[in-house]
Each structure stands twice: as structure tokens, then as C-alpha cells.
Design an enzyme around this catalytic site. Structure first.
Site, PDB file in Angstrom:
ATOM      1  N   HIS A 259      -4.830   4.076   8.931  1.00  0.00           N
ATOM      2  CA  HIS A 259      -3.980   3.928  10.111  1.00  0.00           C
ATOM      3  C   HIS A 259      -4.368   4.956  11.156  1.00  0.00           C
ATOM      4  O   HIS A 259      -3.525   5.476  11.876  1.00  0.00           O
ATOM      5  CB  HIS A 259      -2.512   4.118   9.760  1.00  0.00           C
ATOM      6  CG  HIS A 259      -2.033   3.218   8.679  1.00  0.00           C
ATOM      7  ND1 HIS A 259      -2.219   3.500   7.362  1.00  0.00           N
ATOM      8  CD2 HIS A 259      -1.390   2.036   8.719  1.00  0.00           C
ATOM      9  CE1 HIS A 259      -1.691   2.527   6.628  1.00  0.00           C
ATOM     10  NE2 HIS A 259      -1.185   1.629   7.423  1.00  0.00           N
TER      11      HIS A 259
ATOM     12  N   LYS B 164       0.857  -1.191   0.000  1.00  0.00           N
ATOM     13  CA  LYS B 164       0.000   0.000   0.000  1.00  0.00           C
ATOM     14  C   LYS B 164       0.892   1.240   0.000  1.00  0.00           C
ATOM     15  O   LYS B 164       1.900   1.276   0.706  1.00  0.00           O
ATOM     16  CB  LYS B 164      -0.905  -0.003   1.231  1.00  0.00           C
ATOM     17  CG  LYS B 164      -1.829  -1.211   1.272  1.00  0.00           C
ATOM     18  CD  LYS B 164      -2.751  -1.141   2.475  1.00  0.00           C
ATOM     19  CE  LYS B 164      -3.472  -2.455   2.703  1.00  0.00           C
ATOM     20  NZ  LYS B 164      -2.580  -3.488   3.333  1.00  0.00           N
TER      21      LYS B 164
ATOM     22  N   ASP C 176       6.017   1.991   4.375  1.00  0.00           N
ATOM     23  CA  ASP C 176       5.861   0.671   3.766  1.00  0.00           C
ATOM     24  C   ASP C 176       6.698   0.553   2.499  1.00  0.00           C
ATOM     25  O   ASP C 176       7.398  -0.435   2.292  1.00  0.00           O
ATOM     26  CB  ASP C 176       4.392   0.413   3.440  1.00  0.00           C
ATOM     27  CG  ASP C 176       3.551   0.313   4.697  1.00  0.00           C
ATOM     28  OD1 ASP C 176       3.475  -0.774   5.276  1.00  0.00           O
ATOM     29  OD2 ASP C 176       2.996   1.346   5.113  1.00  0.00           O
TER      30      ASP C 176
END
Lengths: 213, 256
Positions: free
Chosen positions: B142, B28, B33
Site C-alpha cells: 500500500h 490480508k 482490513d
């Protein structure tokens, strides 16, 4: 005075102390414009670093210590800060590899390599509201102090002051990189957490050099 | 919680699932990440494992420009994972699986809303604050805040607020066949997700868009956050076939 392994070790341990002391501050700043984990992640990383530094060989040089910081941060911090700081310390270690004592020129190349490593990984520029807004003024101030013939502790102090000024400048910025960039104008008025951890780390470098001199 | 993994566990997982045909990383689009998966992919290549990476970026709430980190990868990633997974399952090679994942990502758009923030356990405080009568539009996954905070309004109006940017973006057009995915953020009951689904399906039908497949439930969540996201994927025949292929995972189970 040049700075050797004792300074490098003391810098790393002081870094772990100040990151732990400022864990909540960093996390709070990150919660405002990021995902609220910067203090937690950095503290986990530097706690792991602290344990590793004790295992340094007796004939270790500053570059060896910085390399341990790099690999430990990459494998323990996560988020964006892990690869960014990990790369910074890795490039810094490479810039002074094999040198037992670091003079002013070596310190400036160490800081420059660290900054360049972060730019290489994260592609940020000055003004993007990232840790580069602290790193680049730090590098510039250190280089200027070297050109003026200042001592090693003074060069590191100049770097820390440059980083602090740069970090303060992020308050007014819209972010162009990282998670804060999703907020647009809503990020204005908040300080970039990565620039604040950069100030802490560079201030620690200056403080232990001043203590030793 | 919410922090991207370090390269070590990504590398361990890559080694564990490699059968010799290579490994696809579906990442993602979040800065941390992407950076950690890049490092892990380099380490895996050094171990002799071929790695391809597809970065998902389906969130229309974020402007994709040089001045941001780019669109976030959100709930649409589940659709990429399922369809690419079925492609791998039928024996397609790594390049083909990666190409299908890229195609699905290019055809899916998403946007989300939060009615409440979530509390990340180690922080112990809400990730942002909302008054009783406020909602946050354009959230990530998140617990991060969105682009806009507005006063509470009826469910159908909220759906319109999410769906309009989605449909305008691809853009979706009359005659398209789509998969409509209503995803819960963790704290919203299924019955409320179906209220979202009901009106989203109505809007699509009125626009001449055929809801060929659907998915409703809590899949890409932010802990106990109340809220939902809508994803719309423009389907082709191959995507439908791969979506329908049997799947037995913790989240998705159908067929044999």
C-alpha cells in the site's frame, strides 16, 4: 451544569469542523508512519456524520447522537480508524443510554466506555503508540477531576489535556500495533496520527462545554 | 485508495456470492482490513450466512512477534486465492476450502523491493521519498515504506537479498517442489521481472529446489510503484492439481 443534547450535537458538529481543518495534518502524520489516509478517512466520516445529526429527533438524548456517530463512522471511514472510533462511540452511547442530562460521573463513564471499546477491538495497551496512549491518560485525568469535585466543563478540559500529553508521549515510542509497527525504530520521532485525532475530538468536547457555560 | 473497505461493501459482496454453502473471506493481515472484515463477518452471520476467514501473512520482511501487528499479507495471497478458488470450484465444502487456504498460506513466503515510491492520488505526494540511487527493501503493498533503505545494487544482488530471508524462513530445503512467483509492483516492465525470475530460479536450482510451477507479472500492485516481490510456495500434489485447474478471471486465465 449538566450537559444535554445541545452539548452532544455541538460536540459532534465541532468535531466535524476540527477534523476538516486538520485533515492535511492527520494525513501527513499518517503518511510518515502509516499509509497516509487518516485525515481523508476521518473527514469523509465526519462529513457524513454532520449530515445525519440534522436528522436527530427533537426528543433525542446524547446517547442517540453518539449512536448515530458510531454507525456512520463504521460504514464510512474504513481503515482501522472506522471500526475503532465506531466502537468507541457505540460503547459511549451505551454507557449514557437514556440519560437526558450528563453529569460529571456520566461523562467519566462515557469516556471510560469509549476507551474500553477501542481496547476491545484493537487490543492495544498504553505504550503501543496508538490512540490508546491518548485515551487512557484522558480517562484518568477526567476521573481525577471528578474525584476533586470539578465541574463538567473542567472534567472535559482535563480529559483533553490528558489526551494531549499522551499524544505527545507517542513521539518517543516504537509502535507495537497497526501499520507503524512494521517500521520498528523508524517510527520513533513521529507522533501517532490516531492519538492526534483523539486530542482533536476530546478538545472539541471541552471547548463546546466551555462555550456553553 | 489503499484504505480497507468498510463492512458494508464486504457484506454486500458476501451476500452476492453466497450460494448457500457459506463464504470464505481471504483477508490480508493489515489491521484495518482485519477489523472491517471481522465486523462484516459478524453482520453476515446475523444474516444467516456462514463465514470462515483466513488471514494471510506471507511477508517475511515483517517480524512476527507480540510487538508488531504480525506479518503482512502480500502477493502470496494470489496463490491462496487461486488454489482455494479451485477447491471451491470442484465442490469442496467451506471447511475444506478454508483448510486448504490455511495450508497454502502456511507454505508461502514473500518479500518485496521498491525502486520508487507511489503517489496516492488523494494525497498527491509520494508515499515516501527515495534518492535516485536508493532502493527500499521489505515494502508492503500500500505504498508504505519498508524496513531498510540501501544504495542501488545489481539485480542479482537484490534478488539474493529478497530470496535468502524467504528460503531461511519456512525453511525451504533441497528436494522441495515450489511455485516461484515474481510479482511486479505496477511500474516495472515485464522484461525486468524476468531478470528477477531468472536469477531467483538459478538460486533455487542451485539449492536443489525444483521450480515446478511459476507465475510472473503484475498482480498485487501499488499503483505506479517500480519494484517487485518474490513469493515461493512449497507445493504438494493437491496444490499442483488445484493450481493447474482451469481458471477464467481478469488476472489469471488458463485451461478450459
Amino acid at each position: 451544569m449538566s450537559l444535554g443534547i445541545d452539548w452532544a450535537r455541538a460536540w459532534i458538529l465541532r468535531s466535524a469542523d476540527v477534523i476538516a481543518e486538520n485533515r492535511t495534518t492527520l494525513t501527513t502524520l499518517d503518511r510518515e508512519i502509516g499509509d497516509g489516509d487518516h485525515g481523508e478517512n476521518m473527514d469523509r466520516g465526519f462529513a457524513a456524520v454532520r449530515a445525519k445529526v440534522d436528522g436527530l429527533a427533537d426528543d433525542a438524548v446524547p446517547g442517540d447522537a453518539l449512536k448515530i456517530v458510531a454507525t456512520t463512522l463504521i460504514s464510512t471511514v474504513g481503515g482501522a480508524a472506522g471500526p475503532l472510533y465506531g466502537t468507541a462511540y457505540l460503547k459511549a452511547a451505551g454507557a449514557v443510554a437514556g440519560q437526558t442530562e450528563l453529569d460529571g460521573a456520566a461523562l467519566v463513564s462515557l469516556l471510560t466506555a469509549a476507551r474500553d471499546g477501542i481496547v476491545l477491538r484493537g487490543k492495544a495497551e498504553v505504550g503501543d503508540k496508538t490512540m490508546i496512549d491518548a485515551w487512557t491518560p484522558a480517562v484518568d485525568a477526567a476521573a481525577a477531576a471528578l474525584a476533586e469535585g470539578r465541574s463538567e466543563p473542567e472534567i472535559l478540559a482535563a480529559a483533553a489535556e490528558g489526551a494531549a500529553r499522551g499524544s505527545e508521549s507517542t513521539d518517543a515510542l516504537v509502535a507495537h500495533k497497526g501499520r507503524a509497527s512494521y517500521l520498528g525504530e523508524r517510527a520513533v520521532g513521529h507522533r501517532d496520527p490516531g492519538s492526534v485525532s483523539t486530542v482533536l475530538l476530546l478538545q472539541a468536547a471541552a471547548d463546546v462545554a466551555a462555550d456553553a457555560s | 485508495m489503499f484504505t480497507s473497505p468498510t463492512p458494508d461493501p464486504i457484506l454486500a459482496a458476501t451476500i452476492a456470492v453466497d450460494s448457500g454453502a457459506g463464504v470464505l473471506h481471504i483477508v490480508k493481515n493489515y489491521t484495518g482490513d482485519v477489523l472491517n472484515f471481522e465486523t462484516a463477518a459478524e453482520l453476515a452471520e446475523a444474516e444467516g450466512i456462514q463465514v470462515r476467514s483466513v488471514v494471510t501473512d506471507d511477508d517475511v520482511a515483517v517480524k512476527d512477534s507480540l510487538y508488531t501487528a504480525g506479518r503482512r499479507g502480500v502477493a502470496g495471497t494470489v496463490l491462496v486465492e487461486k488454489i482455494a478458488g479451485a477447491s471451491a470450484q470442484r465442490g469442496d465444502d467451506l471447511e475444506t476450502v478454508a483448510a486448504i487456504a490455511t495450508r497454502v498460506n502456511s507454505q508461502v513466503r514473500s518479500m518485496g523491493v521498491a525502486l520508487t515510491p507511489c503517489v496516492v492520488p488523494h494525497a498527491g505526494e509520494p508515499s515516501f521519498t527515495l534518492a535516485e540511487d536508493e532502493i527500499e527493501i521489505g515494502i508492503g503493498i500500500h505504498g508504505e515504506p519498508g524496513r531498510e533503505r540501501i544504495l542501488l545494487e545489481p539485480a542479482d544482488q537484490i534478488v539474493d537479498r529478497l530470496l535468502t530471508p524467504i528460503l531461511d524462513d519456512l525453511p525451504f530445503a533441497s528436494g522441495d517442489r515450489v511455485l516461484l512467483f515474481v510479482n511486479g509492483m505496477g511500474g516495472t516492465p515485464l522484461v525486468e521481472l524476468y531478470i528477477v525470475f531468472r536469477h531467483a530460479a538459478e538460486v533455487l536450482k542451485a539449492a536443489g529446489i525444483d521450480v515446478t510451477r511459476s507465475l510472473v507479472g503484475n498482480f498485487v500492485t501499488s499503483l505506479e510503484m517500480q519494484g517487485a516481490s518474490i513469493s515461493v510456495l512449497k507445493l504438494d500434489d493437491e496444490m499442483v492439481e488445484l493450481w493447474d485447474a482451469p481458471v477464467q478471471t481478469a488476472a489469471l486465465r488458463w485451461g478450459r
